[in-house]
Design an enzyme around this catalytic site. Structure first.
Site, PDB file in Angstrom:
ATOM      1  CD  GLU A   1       3.140  -0.736   9.588  1.00 32.43           C
ATOM      2  OE1 GLU A   1       3.862  -0.726   8.581  1.00 32.43           O
ATOM      3  OE2 GLU A   1       3.037  -1.610  10.347  1.00 32.43           O
TER       4      GLU A   1
ATOM      5  CE1 TYR B   1       5.753  -0.708  12.442  1.00 32.02           C
ATOM      6  CE2 TYR B   1       5.685  -1.925  14.443  1.00 32.02           C
ATOM      7  CZ  TYR B   1       5.286  -1.619  13.184  1.00 32.02           C
ATOM      8  OH  TYR B   1       4.016  -2.448  13.118  1.00 32.02           O
TER       9      TYR B   1
END
Length: 381
Positions: free
Chosen positions: A189, A101
């Site tokens: 993101e 991530y």
């Protein structure tokens, strides 16, 4: 403004972030044409603004023609957390070994952007933050200077990213921050960043949300706005200038102020109901704005009842009452029962103005919400 995955990936790719080959499709035939060009395996991914698409059946992997057709038929037209899927992204499968991530958002408690990296990619990052916060490495960024290269390397190594891909991940993070800053993003993101068997890294997903108030500086992003809406209701909210989120319940909620609306949502849940939306009409709302809000909520076929929660500071209770009356008097028959709670500036004057033949009035927020929940339950029975 939320961008769809395919829109964000176009921006990422232009900035030099590797993304899988993909095609946008809105019919089963277009899906089949896309997978024929891309090849197998292929991911077929619903383009909706919700998290957890995979768990909800909105993402499927196809390894042959039959699976691709079945996936397209299953996903196109499905109801995914209250949204109808009308488009899918057909994307080349990635042979990966690990998922990471990487993201940048605003840490309001610090008043600074924060870069975040975790080895626990591919799952809901909010769950990771709650259950295992130490699994997310963080680095705050001074907006006057931006993200320094050493900061990107520091947060990547603190996250425990394998050394052979660490510098590539740091480069991803630096590019993400540049996009975040240059596009006035509120958050950006990649979840997951996939590490392939060849030790390359690929952005397998993309999230990018833009500050609505900055769109006047970005003609290219503003041009995406209409396409970024999930449905007619969100498009209508954009036209009216409302902060609006459609939810999956049947109790419509209108309030003035984000905190007040969130409190109302919580109370609907507390009294056994399910909120249908978040709708903040803002401070100083005039009669026309209130009427527009009612028009929006009435347009949602999932709504069985409506609760109005207005606390007057800048917003005047008599103006709100005029708006409610004007909106409801235009109907031959009120489409949904409406409960109103007014407090604060000119609330007494507003209560006198309200047409009680058209609305139900309650003196407290708790009573208003409970009555709206009961109304919804009676309609849905």
């Amino acid at each position: 403004m939320k961008l769809h995955e395919y829109q964000a990936k176009d921006i990422f790719a232009e900035a030099g972030i590797p993304v899988p080959e993909s095609r946008l499709a809105s019919s089963v035939e277009e899906v089949m044409e896309a997978v024929e060009e891309i090849g197998y395996p292929a991911a077929i991914k619903a383009q909706v603004h919700v998290g957890g698409r995979g768990k909800a059946g909105g993402i499927k992997i196809a390894t042959d023609e039959d699976e691709a057709r079945q996936a397209a038929e299953d996903i196109l037209g499905m109801d995914l957390k209250g949204y109808t899927v009308d488009r899918v992204l057909v994307e080349a499968g990635v042979d990966f070994e690990n998922e990471l991530y990487v993201g940048v958002t605003m840490d309001r408690s610090e008043g600074k952007p924060v870069a975040m990296v975790s080895t626990e990619g591919g799952v809901n990052i909010e769950e990771v933050a709650e259950e295992n916060p130490d699994a997310i490495a963080r680095e705050h960024i001074d907006p006057a200077f931006g993200l320094h290269p050493y900061q990107a390397r520091k947060v990547v190594f603190e996250a425990g990213i394998p050394r052979d891909v660490a510098f590539d991940v740091a480069s991803f993070l630096t590019t993400l921050y540049d996009l975040y800053e240059s596009n006035d993003a509120s958050d950006i993101e990649i979840n997951p960043v996939m590490i392939t068997s060849d030790r390359d890294i690929v952005a397998a997903d993309a999230v990018m949300n833009i500050d609505d108030d900055a769109l006047f500086r970005h003609d290219d992003l503003a041009a995406m706005e209409e396409d970024a809406y999930e449905n007619d209701l969100e498009a209508k909210a954009g036209e009216y200038g409302f902060d609006y989120v459609r939810l999956s319940g049947n109790v419509g909620i209108i309030g003035n102020g984000a905190g007040l609306v969130m409190t109302t949502l919580d109370l609907v849940d507390y009294f056994g109901g399910e909120p249908a939306n978040f709708l903040d009409i803002g401070g100083g709302a005039k009669a026309e704005r209130v009427a527009n809000a009612l028009d929006m909520v009435f347009s949602d076929e999932n709504v069985d009842s409506v609760v109005f929660n207005i606390f007057g500071g800048i917003t005047r209770g008599d103006e709100v009452a005029k708006g409610i009356n004007e909106a409801l008097e235009s109907f031959d028959e009120i489409p949904k029962p409406v409960v109103v709670r007014l407090a604060g500036t000119n609330a007494e004057e507003g209560m006198e103005i309200l047409n009680t033949d058209l609305v139900q009035v309650e003196g407290t927020l708790e009573d208003a919400v409970q009555r709206a929940v009961e109304n919804a339950q009676e309609v849905s029975q």
